[in-house]
Design an enzyme around this catalytic site. Structure first.
Site, mmCIF file in Angstrom:
data_model
loop_
_atom_site.group_PDB
_atom_site.id
_atom_site.type_symbol
_atom_site.label_atom_id
_atom_site.label_comp_id
_atom_site.label_asym_id
_atom_site.label_seq_id
_atom_site.Cartn_x
_atom_site.Cartn_y
_atom_site.Cartn_z
ATOM 1 N N MET A 1 -0.318 -2.664 8.417
ATOM 2 C CA MET A 1 -0.973 -2.938 6.884
ATOM 3 C C MET A 1 -2.145 -4.007 7.206
ATOM 4 S SD MET A 1 -1.357 -1.700 4.096
ATOM 5 C CE MET A 1 -2.464 -2.492 2.965
ATOM 6 N N GLU A 2 -3.189 -3.815 6.602
ATOM 7 C CA GLU A 2 -4.247 -4.873 6.511
ATOM 8 C C GLU A 2 -4.361 -5.742 5.503
ATOM 9 O OE1 GLU A 2 -5.908 -1.286 4.051
ATOM 10 O OE2 GLU A 2 -4.559 -1.595 5.935
ATOM 11 N N ASN A 3 -3.255 -6.310 4.941
ATOM 12 C CA ASN A 3 -3.162 -7.374 3.995
ATOM 13 C C ASN A 3 -4.323 -8.258 4.530
ATOM 14 O OD1 ASN A 3 -0.920 -6.291 2.850
ATOM 15 N ND2 ASN A 3 0.264 -7.070 4.613
ATOM 16 N N GLY B 1 2.531 1.947 10.472
ATOM 17 C CA GLY B 1 2.455 1.335 11.916
ATOM 18 C C GLY B 1 2.161 -0.177 11.569
ATOM 19 N N GLU C 1 -6.735 -3.114 12.099
ATOM 20 C CA GLU C 1 -6.472 -3.945 10.851
ATOM 21 C C GLU C 1 -7.424 -4.970 10.781
ATOM 22 O OE1 GLU C 1 -4.592 -2.454 9.189
ATOM 23 O OE2 GLU C 1 -3.694 -1.106 10.683
ATOM 24 N N GLU D 1 0.771 -1.287 0.067
ATOM 25 C CA GLU D 1 -0.244 0.136 0.135
ATOM 26 C C GLU D 1 0.685 1.184 -0.032
ATOM 27 O OE1 GLU D 1 -3.910 1.494 2.354
ATOM 28 O OE2 GLU D 1 -2.405 0.774 3.672
#
Length: 970
Positions: A384-386, A382, A419, A226
């Site tokens: 990441m919402e993979n 901080g 997340e 991202e």
């Protein structure tokens, strides 16, 4: 993740993160019409064809109306904000920065080999696609990759061809392949591309991270895509609108662990007789040691930016949860390197609590068969919402279970649950383009009053940034990928969340939640625009939500409401609020639809809030009883500031200072923030704001004191080069906070409430910062024990940061070396942060030089911000920091141009400057620089310097007089 309205609002900040850039209405509607003509079921068909999974997601009845259902409104208002931030806004040619839609990707088969010894990766990607229009070119994204053989197959032509030529656009990061035979519209095709690249420490794309293992540096690899870095790992159509399914296969050294979005369906070491393709066998050949191949299940339709892979020697903790809608048992794991895995249990527990709660609230099944978290030592953002594989830095996911402080617990809980909420907002439903960035955070910790904390954490933070001329709308123009990193700021998150919180309070949380649920159900596995969310809430409320909310999202700034009293009530006028002073007519054209939330006395003497009153013009009269106290923006839920007459302010402040005040904690927190901001803008005297603070000195609420401490610290930071005023302000600050230290002491007991622990920490920190000698002596003594023995048991975790900073500030080489040892071998991520900040707090010029040298020699890229923050907080090193940034500009720019960091370095290096000469020098320095990747941060910093200079010029005499009068009174 907590049980109250509050937590729902942290989530709104997240929805705000997906919807952020948007066009003016005509452009927006044109884009909408164009997109509506494109088929959206291709990715769904592809997923079914490749994985055989059912595409049916069970949708249940509207959100339950009991109180638990209200938890995520704030948590996913933080995620709904993610939605309100992304479609192209007005540009001369909105499509010039977008990929051609001649072909549309359906499914990627990505094979990637990771060599952690050579620090390289290689592989190939086969992408099937629909041909939308006749085309003889295929254009996709690629950056920092070496591309090998390329072939294109067409089912209509029944043949394969090699492109006749390739063109590369390094600015837009695109590769175009020219075909000798055009692909006909309506057909399907497949492009296969070989690629290779290096695993660098860039923290973007597919990159390396490292840790120390018994004196040896060990490496692992992970992704951060991202907003637009998937193209750095494999060639792809790297835009959020172009969803497809993904089949990931990883080739790696046999002793390592491979991770991706989906569970592995097979894994085997490659031997002579292993059944693998020749292409995969060839990838593994030529390198020493045993190699294995891991194949993962196909994903649902998803955007490239949430694809993830990782490879390394990881350990994990695991649990599982039974989901409330599907009844499925979902395995949960958290991975990191072996030496810190014991610090990951709390984050795993939070995830286990949050995942089923979100499924219940959103009434949409979690669509994946697992959810992992990978904790990394080097990470730019901080977290990441993979989808299915959340990633993030150690400081947001790890904590010492025995000595965790309140701030660490809050950070881990907030980030992990944030997340998890993204698994719905952002991942299932995704912005069409990054303009909608903001549409993409109780029950677990009922003692956390998140709605009240929201005022300082999000609302005030957003208003401070939006009060600048250089601000931008929530939906901001995102013409190209190079601009996207700059829109991940407080407006993308916090203002959007605040707007959604205000809307929910206006329409009612039950109807708001129902509308969000309708929105989610309609946009499953699809892309969205802000209008889609407004449509869902409008359906649930019967209100014209687009008309109500349009200017809050598409216009820059926010209003200040000026309240004057008339015979029959109050007159309320709206104008744009600017920190630099009253807005000029050209900057004051917007009329917002403003819910007023008027708290006033009714006929029977009881107080109530009128939630129906709304200001939709420049000014209007509202009938209320002004003989009794009243207040606008009750509970501080509106996205605006309120200015009263001086006489009314005195009455409000006196009432706020009473033990049984009609004004709750949210009102008192908002009052403090409002009047310090109003004084900075020249709309109220600074002396009036300080009088409000003084009248609140008997308050017992941590959140009120937190607002007071933040604002007094801000004043001292503005007048930092006026030592006599700093000394007087510190005396005032000591008079407020030292009695609290005397009352609460220094020991943190398990039996203490969370608020008591937080208030104790705040009071100690503020008193020490204000040079209270007995507090400084106590902290020096505790740090001295660490210096002499190496034992930190006398330093409670909650005051570790201030103790380290005071120890180094008032110490010498010995104390500095002790902080350095903690930096090099920290027991927890929080201890390392405390040490990094403390190293910048020394008063010794030679030790300061060592700290500056460490930025280049010792600081990990992800940690450089802590060094800068520590140095920026030290008055003796501020101008040295500015000089360091200018002298090392080229080095810093090259080091951080690809990620988020550069914009923050600009801010930390110059945000504290406050003279006209500083402004001129700063403007001159950047005049010949390419500022395109941080121009937004630079303009905001310049505005900050202007505003501080004007504030000092306007208010110094008023401040001196008030402080002198206070000194005579005390």
């Amino acid at each position: 993740m907590h049980a109250s309205k509050a937590r729902i609002w942290a989530s709104c900040a997240e929805v705000a993160r997906t919807t952020r850039c948007r066009s003016q209405p005509s452009i927006r509607h044109a884009v909408s019409r164009r997109l509506s003509t494109q088929s959206s079921d291709g990715p769904l068909r592809a997923w079914a064809a490749h994985s055989g999974r059912s595409l049916v997601t069970r949708i249940y009845n509207p959100i339950p109306q009991h109180r638990l259902s209200f938890y995520p409104i704030r948590h996913y208002c933080s995620h709904l904000q993610d939605l309100i931030m992304a479609t192209p806004t007005k540009t001369e040619n909105p499509d010039q920065y977008r990929l051609s839609t001649d072909v549309k990707p359906l499914h990627y088969d990505v094979v990637i080999k990771t060599d952690l010894e050579a620090l390289t990766f290689s592989g190939f990607v086969k992408t099937s696609f629909d041909v939308v229009r006749d085309t003889s070119t295929i254009t996709l994204n690629s950056a920092q990759l070496n591309l090998g053989k390329v072939t294109v197959y067409s089912d209509a032509l029944k043949s394969e061809q090699i492109p006749t030529g390739q063109d590369f656009d390094t600015v837009q990061e695109r590769a175009t392949f020219n075909l000798s035979t055009a692909l006909p519209a309506g057909s399907k095709g497949e492009i296969k591309i070989a690629f290779s690249g290096e695993l660098t420490g860039s923290m973007v794309g597919y990159y390396k991270s490292s840790w120390e293992d018994e004196g040896k540096t060990r490496n692992y690899a992970l992704t951060q895509f991202e907003p637009t870095a998937a193209r750095r790992a494999f060639p792809c159509w790297d835009e959020p609108l172009l969803k497809a399914t993904f089949g990931i296969t990883m080739v790696s050294r046999a002793e390592t662990t491979n991770l991706s979005n989906m569970p592995a369906i097979s894994e085997e070491v490659i031997e002579v007789n292993t059944n693998v393709s020749e292409e995969i066998r060839e990838l593994a050949s030529g390198s020493e040691g045993k190699w294995k191949v891991t194949k993962f299940e196909n994903t649902p339709p998803m955007s490239t930016y949430i694809v993830a892979v990782a490879n390394g020697e990881f350990k994990f903790l695991e649990t599982s949860v039974k989901m409330p809608l599907s009844g499925k048992t979902i395995p949960l794991r958290i991975y990191t390197t072996p030496e810190v895995i014991h610090q990951a249990q709390f984050a795993l527990d939070v995830k286990a609590a949050a995942l089923p709660l979100y499924e219940k609230i959103f009434n949409v099944e979690y669509p994946l068969p697992k959810l992992d978290t990978l904790v990394a030592h080097d990470f730019d953002a901080g977290a990441m919402e993979n989808w299915g594989l959340i990633t993030g830095r150690t400081s947001v996911f790890l904590l010492d279970p025995e000595r965790a402080d309140q701030a660490s617990k809050k950070r881990v809980a907030t980030v992990q649950s944030h997340e998890v909420a993204h698994m719905w907002f952002g991942n299932i439903t995704t912005m069409e383009w990054w303009n909608y960035l903001y549409l993409n955070e109780d029950k677990i910790f009922p003692e956390w009053r998140v709605d009240s904390e929201f005022i300082s954490d999000h609302l005030n933070r957003a208003l401070a940034l939006d009060a600048k001329l250089s601000s931008h709308p929530v939906e901001v123009d995102c013409p190209d990928a190079n601009h996207i990193n700059q829109i991940f700021d407080a407006l993308s998150y916090s203002k959007a969340a605040s707007v959604l919180r205000m809307l929910s309070n206006y329409v009612g949380e039950e109807r708001f939640l129902k509308g969000v649920s309708l929105y989610l159900k309609k946009k499953l596995f699809a892309n969205s625009k802000t209008h889609d969310l407004w449509e869902g809430i409008g359906s649930a409320t019967g209100l014209d939500i687009p008309d109500l909310m349009e200017n809050w999202i598409t216009k820059i700034g926010f209003p200040v409401l000026t309240v004057t009293e008339e015979a029959n009530g109050i007159r309320v006028r709206q104008d744009r609020f600017l920190e630099s002073g009253p807005a000029e007519p050209k900057d004051n054209e917007t009329i917002w639809n403003i819910p007023l939330f008027i708290l006033s006395a009714q006929a029977g003497g009881e107080y109530s809030v009128d939630k129906t009153a709304i200001l939709q013009q420049r000014d209007q009269v509202y009938p209320i009883d002004t003989s009794k106290n009243y207040k606008l923006n009750a509970n501080t839920v509106g996205v605006y500031r309120v200015l009263y007459t001086p006489e009314r302010l005195v009455k409000i402040a006196e009432e706020a200072g009473k033990k049984d005040s009609i004004f709750g904690v949210n009102d008192r927190v908002g009052l403090v923030h409002d009047y310090l901001a109003l004084s900075k803008a020249g709309l109220a005297k600074l002396s009036s704001a300080l009088t409000v603070v003084d009248k609140l000195r008997n308050d017992t609420e941590f959140l009120v004191w937190d607002g007071i401490g933040e604002n007094l610290g801000g004043l001292i930071s503005i007048w930092w080069e006026h030592p006599e005023i700093v000394d007087q302000l510190n005396a005032f600050r000591r008079s407020l906070f030292t009695p609290i230290v005397d009352r609460l002491g220094y020991e943190f007991n398990e039996s203490d409430s969370r608020d008591v622990k937080l208030l104790r920490k705040l009071a100690i920190t503020q008193a020490a910062g204000a040079k209270e000698s007995k507090v400084i002596d106590e902290l020096k003594s505790r740090f001295a024990h660490l210096v002499q023995t190496g034992d930190d048991s006398k330093i409670p975790s909650d005051i570790m940061s201030v103790t380290f900073s005071i120890g180094v500030k008032y110490g010498g080489v010995e104390e500095y070396e002790a902080a350095l040892r903690a930096h090099d071998k920290p027991k927890t991520p929080m201890q390392k942060i405390a040490a990094m900040t403390a190293l910048g707090n020394t008063q010794d010029p030679e030790l300061l030089k060592r700290t500056f040298d460490s930025i280049s020699t010792k600081a990990r890229d992800q940690d450089i911000m802590y060094y800068f923050a520590g140095l920026a907080g030290n008055f003796k090193s501020r101008r040295l920091l500015t000089s360091y940034f200018r002298d090392h500009y080229q080095e810093l720019y090259k080091r951080f141009e690809a990620n988020f960091s550069m914009q923050y370095l600009v801010k930390y290096s110059m945000d504290f400057l406050s003279t006209k000469e500083d402004l001129e020098t700063t403007e001159a320095f950047f005049k010949d620089k390419d500022t395109s990747k941080y121009i937004q941060s630079l303009n905001q910093t310049l505005d900050t310097i202007r505003a501080k200079s004007a504030y000092i010029e306007r208010s110094t005499e008023d401040l001196r007089e008030w402080l002198k009068e206070w000194e005579n009174r005390k």
